[in-house]
Scaffold this motif. Sequence first.
Motif, PDB file in Angstrom:
ATOM      1  N   LYS A 181      68.613 -10.658  65.278  1.00  0.00           N
ATOM      2  CA  LYS A 181      67.630  -9.555  65.291  1.00  0.00           C
ATOM      3  C   LYS A 181      68.315  -8.229  65.594  1.00  0.00           C
ATOM      4  CE  LYS A 181      64.281  -9.554  68.115  1.00  0.00           C
ATOM      5  NZ  LYS A 181      63.654  -9.868  69.400  1.00  0.00           N
ATOM      6  N   ASN A 240      68.798  -5.094  63.322  1.00  0.00           N
ATOM      7  CA  ASN A 240      67.840  -4.119  63.832  1.00  0.00           C
ATOM      8  C   ASN A 240      66.433  -4.359  63.282  1.00  0.00           C
ATOM      9  OD1 ASN A 240      66.881  -1.940  65.252  1.00  0.00           O
ATOM     10  ND2 ASN A 240      67.521  -0.421  63.737  1.00  0.00           N
ATOM     11  N   ILE A 241      65.993  -5.616  63.403  1.00  0.00           N
ATOM     12  CA  ILE A 241      64.652  -5.970  62.910  1.00  0.00           C
ATOM     13  C   ILE A 241      63.875  -6.721  63.988  1.00  0.00           C
ATOM     14  CG2 ILE A 241      65.222  -6.066  60.441  1.00  0.00           C
ATOM     15  CD1 ILE A 241      65.492  -9.108  60.742  1.00  0.00           C
ATOM     16  N   SER A 242      62.558  -6.765  63.818  1.00  0.00           N
ATOM     17  CA  SER A 242      61.711  -7.479  64.772  1.00  0.00           C
ATOM     18  C   SER A 242      61.769  -8.977  64.467  1.00  0.00           C
ATOM     19  CB  SER A 242      60.263  -7.008  64.622  1.00  0.00           C
ATOM     20  OG  SER A 242      59.773  -7.447  63.364  1.00  0.00           O
ATOM     21  N   ARG A 243      61.236  -9.753  65.408  1.00  0.00           N
ATOM     22  CA  ARG A 243      61.203 -11.202  65.234  1.00  0.00           C
ATOM     23  C   ARG A 243      60.343 -11.571  64.016  1.00  0.00           C
ATOM     24  NH1 ARG A 243      58.624 -15.859  67.631  1.00  0.00           N
ATOM     25  NH2 ARG A 243      60.235 -17.441  67.782  1.00  0.00           N
ATOM     26  N   THR A 244      59.195 -10.894  63.903  1.00  0.00           N
ATOM     27  CA  THR A 244      58.299 -11.180  62.783  1.00  0.00           C
ATOM     28  C   THR A 244      59.023 -10.942  61.462  1.00  0.00           C
ATOM     29  OG1 THR A 244      56.610 -10.221  64.167  1.00  0.00           O
ATOM     30  CG2 THR A 244      55.975 -10.695  61.895  1.00  0.00           C
ATOM     31  N   ARG A 245      59.738  -9.811  61.389  1.00  0.00           N
ATOM     32  CA  ARG A 245      60.443  -9.508  60.133  1.00  0.00           C
ATOM     33  C   ARG A 245      61.531 -10.543  59.866  1.00  0.00           C
ATOM     34  NH1 ARG A 245      63.005  -3.820  58.823  1.00  0.00           N
ATOM     35  NH2 ARG A 245      64.079  -4.715  57.028  1.00  0.00           N
ATOM     36  N   LEU A 246      62.216 -10.946  60.928  1.00  0.00           N
ATOM     37  CA  LEU A 246      63.264 -11.961  60.744  1.00  0.00           C
ATOM     38  C   LEU A 246      62.678 -13.198  60.069  1.00  0.00           C
ATOM     39  CD1 LEU A 246      65.795 -13.014  63.519  1.00  0.00           C
ATOM     40  CD2 LEU A 246      65.046 -14.563  61.762  1.00  0.00           C
ATOM     41  N   TYR A 247      61.521 -13.651  60.596  1.00  0.00           N
ATOM     42  CA  TYR A 247      60.964 -14.893  60.054  1.00  0.00           C
ATOM     43  C   TYR A 247      60.249 -14.721  58.716  1.00  0.00           C
ATOM     44  CZ  TYR A 247      62.718 -17.465  63.970  1.00  0.00           C
ATOM     45  OH  TYR A 247      63.582 -18.052  64.857  1.00  0.00           O
ATOM     46  N   THR A 248      59.926 -13.487  58.326  1.00  0.00           N
ATOM     47  CA  THR A 248      59.345 -13.327  56.990  1.00  0.00           C
ATOM     48  C   THR A 248      60.439 -13.078  55.948  1.00  0.00           C
ATOM     49  OG1 THR A 248      58.909 -11.029  57.559  1.00  0.00           O
ATOM     50  CG2 THR A 248      57.034 -12.517  57.652  1.00  0.00           C
ATOM     51  N   GLU A 249      61.639 -12.731  56.422  1.00  0.00           N
ATOM     52  CA  GLU A 249      62.717 -12.428  55.467  1.00  0.00           C
ATOM     53  C   GLU A 249      63.805 -13.498  55.442  1.00  0.00           C
ATOM     54  OE1 GLU A 249      64.285  -8.482  56.042  1.00  0.00           O
ATOM     55  OE2 GLU A 249      62.307  -7.574  55.907  1.00  0.00           O
ATOM     56  N   ARG A 252      66.118 -13.785  52.464  1.00  0.00           N
ATOM     57  CA  ARG A 252      66.888 -12.644  51.955  1.00  0.00           C
ATOM     58  C   ARG A 252      68.368 -12.784  52.305  1.00  0.00           C
ATOM     59  NH1 ARG A 252      69.039  -8.163  54.715  1.00  0.00           N
ATOM     60  NH2 ARG A 252      67.828  -7.612  56.577  1.00  0.00           N
TER      61      ARG A 252
END
Length: 284
Positions: free
Chosen positions: A31, A35-44, A47
């Motif tokens: 994370k 530089n991303i949130s936990r939610t973004r990590l798990y939606t991406e 990628r």
Amino acid sequence: MTLKTALRRARDTLAGSGIEDAPLEGELLLKYALNISRTRLYTELERELSPREEETLWRLVERRRNGEPTAYITTSREFYGLDFYVDPRVLIPRPESELLVEAALKLAQNRHLSAIADIGTGCVAIAVSLALELPEAKIYATDISAPALEVAGINCRKHGVADRVHLLQGDMLTPIPEPVELIVANLPYVEKSELTPLRFEPRLALDGGAEGTERIGQLCRQVGAGLKSGGCLLLEIGQGQENAVTSFLRRFFPEGEIEVAPDLSGIERVISLSLTSSQARVAR
Ligand code: GLN
């Protein structure tokens, strides 16, 4: 490499180096690297990482493998559901210390706490947690370390409590201008012989002297003058220190009510002393 693969590899590498909480720490480092949130990590998760992101991640993982705590690498640590800025000027808050917050809030249900002192506040996690739960209370937070108080200032501003948490530099209770109803303290309590040069955290925040209880003993000597009538003291202690600390307290407050409570691992962790009104007057 996808985020999913990177996460798995980071976790496996950390686990392979004997890091206990590898699943969580791998996630925190990824994370932070991206530089991303936990939610973004798990939606991406599907990628691809850019070569630069990959390089950053493995550099962080390497630092962790060399013993640097994840909280210092990412300059953040969660405590009592809040995010605190931390760096090597302060001790990293431990989950056990949330017990001090819980014990203080329990006391607050039965009595009015208008003034509270947090001694050896470090990154100010305990004082800020109390300030947010007890909006009426005025909180004094002291530390002997000026660099630690710089970090404390950052956290008071971050959580919007700079007007109610008064940061004071000095030895234990000495800089506090008035007696308070409650004193909470997570003082250094590690035995000197157990401190290894490898520790990344400030020695001052951990070194409890030869027996580990020297600082706690110093505070116990000051408590009589700093507590209001009927006041309370809550101390975090190290494993096996309950008898030593209980006898300090007994010596100074023969009539005080003393209780010891264990942490989630069953280790006696918090000692509380409650004074009756008359005792406090004698002690002062
Ligand atoms: N629990 C911490 C540790 O073992 C010590 C914290 C303290 O000295 N107050 O590293």
